[in-house]
Write an enzyme that holds these catalytic residues in place. Structure first.
Site, PDB file in Angstrom:
ATOM      1  N   GLU A   1       0.788  -1.234   0.000  1.00  0.00           N
ATOM      2  CA  GLU A   1       0.000   0.000   0.000  1.00  0.00           C
ATOM      3  C   GLU A   1       0.817   1.280   0.000  1.00  0.00           C
ATOM      4  O   GLU A   1       0.383   2.289  -0.540  1.00  0.00           O
ATOM      5  CB  GLU A   1      -0.947   0.002   1.212  1.00  0.00           C
ATOM      6  CG  GLU A   1      -1.926  -1.161   1.263  1.00  0.00           C
ATOM      7  CD  GLU A   1      -2.921  -1.126   0.112  1.00  0.00           C
ATOM      8  OE1 GLU A   1      -3.139  -0.044  -0.452  1.00  0.00           O
ATOM      9  OE2 GLU A   1      -3.476  -2.191  -0.218  1.00  0.00           O
TER      10      GLU A   1
ATOM     11  N   SER B   1     -54.336 -21.231  -5.076  1.00  0.00           N
ATOM     12  CA  SER B   1     -55.679 -20.777  -4.705  1.00  0.00           C
ATOM     13  C   SER B   1     -55.699 -19.690  -3.642  1.00  0.00           C
ATOM     14  O   SER B   1     -56.765 -19.125  -3.366  1.00  0.00           O
ATOM     15  CB  SER B   1     -56.513 -21.972  -4.217  1.00  0.00           C
ATOM     16  OG  SER B   1     -56.727 -22.883  -5.272  1.00  0.00           O
TER      17      SER B   1
END
Length: 863
Positions: free
Chosen positions: A117, A395
């Site tokens: 980094e 249903s």
């Protein structure tokens, strides 16, 4: 070959010998000189102006930068999630972060992080000019923002204060300014410590110490070089480099980190190559171990996160999130799904989605996202079958698209007559009932509780499919079009949508969108955000009541009798779906195989929506007996919810009239006053629609001084009927008395079970230095939370023996009975260990503590 170098005098002489060519005039010389001067001074002015302008812009941007605060740098802004009682049951962020100080950070990890980094971390003051120049070249060739120049210090600023997705000049200026300030305020070691504890590493993990535990089950100091490199490389793109999800990408990133460490002289070439040869899966924990680390009630928490959506980030915004979670209902739901103690499931792949909702408010009290078994593994943020799936509802759609719109728009009664006879779709295809038979003329009530297809489609057609669609969409469904097949369940819906729709029937026609989050308190501790959805009047109260009244019959004499809870006011509807014939034949599914089975129902207090089936319906199917499981699940859930509560009924609006009618009459005929029997049905009519036709009462003239044979016979039958009713009433009263006695006995048993255990006594055995305690049993099914000087453990026995205690000390033992998750009153006793430890079997100094009040011990609150 290059020309030989010349001195300044040799150069002038050579130029003097050149032939003369077009010498400029004096005027031309002046013009040329002026142009050069103008260009030079213009460029110089622009340079100074550019510097001044850039400085001004930088100052303008930088002055808007947030102020540095230690809390944002060091403390994770985790979010707490509270249940309906205000108790915290999950904390997103903080619970996934273990802090590590710089002195404990392994040098190997520091080398890996800085090599990857920010290799000049200890040399710059927050900005790295060399890295900045390299990025500038990259941005010129690749476009602005294509290459980063951020130091580790700048990354801390981005994680803590700024929108890291924003690459505008003002954000970059603020980032640079704050990075320089940060370097002045904190030491390099402090900054590295902040970074290592703050970075996000996928799976909800923050901080590298926590990541080491999550991915490898180890501390950072115990990781090898390959494992350290993987952790160090993840922050660039945590989800892409997650070794569980993307092992190939994770390996490439790990190997790049190792190469950078070698290039920076942190490891040797042989160490690099050895670590790069290690399999990426080496040392990773297994899935079962990972699942133990997830937060409680992960299905519910997933829905909470989804509802907050883009409004806030619960992982970083420090929210206090108030939810409707009922811990007891959630625990029961998970128990029902993940054990065979409540339901005996057919196999490990059988799945279900469960929603428990407050009928009145729409607040979701529990969610069952699926069964977690060896055959159906589920991970956090995975498929939530209560909210994510879209399956045909069968249903359960008939009241929504058929009968309720007919009552709402056409003022039909529950006695409205349908002809259940052969019928065709508009395409000409035959529409069949589930039993392939027909019942002729039947009432709407009968058609609904027996789940006939043809009457439902006829009702929706009479209303108009567009109006039926709009009615359904007002209940939270999202249908663009409604067709005949949609009415009987060929569309799609999720369990949570069906809960919302049916909840409106139970709530007098008012729809509340199902939701888990009720409000949010922001991190400032003052700003409250109301998250309750706005209520919508989806239908008339009369429509809701009439549907609810008919759906009660589903449980008592219709398709849902297996889920009936006698005496309780509950309305419900079953739903099953069918395979397309070509799909069924192609996959070898028998004709009675079913892909989905639903059971959706409600009381005035609770709405429960349940779907059952398989994730791969074309591969696995439900048998006829397995379609009943949804009903059994509904009954078990509703029984658990209503136990111990009052039994309210649905409120009948004043414009709804209950009228006795003669079953089978067409036109609808009112029964005579006081009539009763099997041919009478009480039906609901709106004001202005009550039938005027009534059964004629036969009147016969009689003599005042002499009774006819017919009158005598009538009196005899009336006397017999009266005697029969009195006998039935007597039997009913006896049954009621018996039920009341049973209820009281049950309550007494529960009360006794949770009384403070009787006969608690303890003693100390000096020979083996142990403490013993025993007490009387509270009855079957009771366990005991036993605390010894504050350390609690649950036992299924009525005596314990523990070691410990020092001479002259006192040991407090508290015993609390526990049954069905409820805690009762405690009993306590204190045992004093003799100073010389020579006395054996020393009894408790204060006798037994059976009422929970001895020794000034305050009983803990019952759960």
């Amino acid at each position: 070959m290059a020309d030989k170098p010349q001195t300044r005098s040799q150069y002038r002489n050579s130029q003097a010998k050149q032939p003369e060519t077009k010498k400029p005039t004096g005027k031309g010389k002046r013009i040329t000189g002026n142009v050069v001067k103008v260009i030079f001074f213009t460029a110089l002015f622009l340079a100074f102006a550019g510097i001044a302008g850039g400085a001004t812009a930088f100052y303008s941007y930088a002055k808007e930068a947030p102020k540095l605060t230690d809390s944002k740098l060091r403390d994770p802004l985790s979010s707490k999630i509270l249940d309906k009682n205000g108790d915290v049951y999950a904390e997103i962020g903080k619970e996934r972060r273990e802090y590590i100080e710089y002195k404990d950070i392994p040098k190997q990890l520091e080398n890996a992080v800085l090599s990857t980094e920010d290799s000049r971390f200890y040399e710059h003051n927050g900005m790295d000019p060399i890295r900045l120049a390299s990025a500038a070249v990259g941005n010129i060739t690749g476009g602005f923002g294509s290459q980063g120049a951020s130091t580790l210090t700048q990354q801390i600023i981005k994680m803590s204060y700024l929108d890291y997705t924003n690459k505008t000049l003002d954000r970059k200026a603020q980032e640079a300014w704050m990075a320089v300030q940060l370097e002045q305020k904190y030491s390099k070691h402090e900054l590295l410590e902040i970074y290592i504890n703050k970075v996000y590493l996928s799976d909800g993990i923050h901080g590298m110490e926590t990541a080491a535990e999550h991915y490898y089950g180890k501390k950072l100091k115990d990781l090898n070089l390959a494992q350290t490199a993987l952790i160090a490389g993840m922050p660039q793109s945590p989800n892409r480099f997650n070794p569980f999800e993307n092992p190939d990408l994770a390996k490439k990133r790990r190997d790049i980190v190792l190469t950078l460490m070698y290039n920076n002289d942190k490891i040797s070439k042989s160490e690099m190559e050895a670590a790069q040869s290690v399999a990426i899966t080496d040392g990773l924990v297994d899935e079962a171990t990972r699942k133990q680390k997830t937060y409680a009630y992960d299905t519910y928490v997933d829905q909470v996160i989804d509802e907050i959506g883009d409004k806030y980030n619960p992982f970083t915004d420090g929210l206090t999130i108030y939810t409707a979670l009922d811990p007891d209902a959630q625990k029961y739901t998970e128990k029902m799904l993940n054990t065979n103690e409540v339901i005996n499931y057919p196999d490990a792949k059988f799945q279900a989605g469960v929603v428990i909702m407050d009928t009145e408010t729409g607040r979701v009290q529990a969610l069952g996202g699926g069964r977690e078994t060896a055959g159906t593994k589920k991970i956090s943020r995975g498929l939530n079958r209560a909210t994510d799936i879209k399956r045909q509802p069968g249903s359960t759609m008939k009241p929504i698209l058929g009968y309720a719109p007919a009552i709402e728009y056409l003022d039909w009664s529950t006695a409205h007559i349908f002809n259940d006879a052969p019928y065709q779709y508009s395409s000409g295809q035959e529409l069949r009932n589930y039993d392939s038979g027909y019942l002729g003329e039947i009432s709407m009530r009968h058609a609904l509780y027996s789940s006939r297809n043809i009457p439902a489609v006829k009702a929706s057609k009479e209303v108009g499919y567009d109006r039926a669609r709009d009615f359904a969409n007002n209940l939270g469904l999202n249908y663009k079009e409604v067709y005949e097949s949609t009415v009987i369940g060929s569309g799609e819906a999720s369990p949570i949508q069906m809960a919302g729709a049916y909840g409106a029937f139970g709530n007098g026609g008012v729809y509340n969108k199902p939701h888990t989050v009720t409000k949010i308190l922001l991190s400032d501790g003052e700003t409250e955000v109301n998250m309750e959805p706005e209520s919508v009047v989806a239908m008339k109260a009369s429509t809701a009541y009439m549907i609810s009244d008919m759906l009660k019959d589903v449980l008592t004499k219709g398709t849902g009798t297996r889920a009936n809870i006698p005496g309780w006011n509950i309305a419900a509807k079953t739903g099953t779906t069918n395979y397309d014939e070509s799909v069924r034949i192609k996959n070898g599914i028998p004709s009675d195989g079913t892909p989905d089975s639903w059971f959706v129902g409600y009381s005035p207090r609770y709405t429960v929506s349940i779907w059952t089936g398989y994730d791969e319906p074309n591969k696995y199917y439900l048998s006829p007996s397995e379609t009943r499981i949804a009903a059994y699940m509904f009954k078990a859930t509703m029984e658990h919810l209503v136990s111990g509560e009052k039994n309210p009924d649905f409120k009948k609006p004043s414009n709804v009239n209950e009228i006795p009618i003669i079953i089978g009459s067409n036109p609808i005929t009112r029964a005579a006053s006081g009539a009763s029997g099997g041919n009478i049905s009480y039906e609901l009519f709106l004001d202005g629609t009550i039938p005027t036709r009534s059964a004629a009462e036969k009147k016969t003239e009689t003599k005042t001084d002499e009774k006819t044979d017919a009158e005598k016979e009538a009196e005899r039958k009336a006397a017999e009927e009266k005697e029969k009713k009195e006998k039935e009433k007597s039997e009913a009263d006896k049954q009621k008395e018996q039920q009341e006695a049973e209820r009281k006995a049950t309550e007494e048993a529960e009360r006794t079970a949770l009384q403070a255990p009787a006969g608690l006594n303890g003693s100390y055995n000096a020979a083996n230095k142990t403490i013993s305690a025993s007490w009387a049993s509270n009855g079957p099914g009771v366990t005991y939370d036993v605390s010894v000087n504050g350390q609690t453990q649950n036992y299924g026995v009525t005596s314990i023996t523990v070691s410990g205690g020092s001479p002259g000390s006192s040991v407090v033992i508290m015993v609390v009975p526990v049954k069905d998750g409820k805690r009762g009153s405690p009993a306590t006793t204190t045992i004093t260990i003799p100073p010389d430890q020579t006395q054996q079997d020393t009894p408790a100094t204060d006798g037994t503590g059976t009422d929970g009040t001895q020794n000034n011990t305050t009983p803990p609150p019952a759960n």
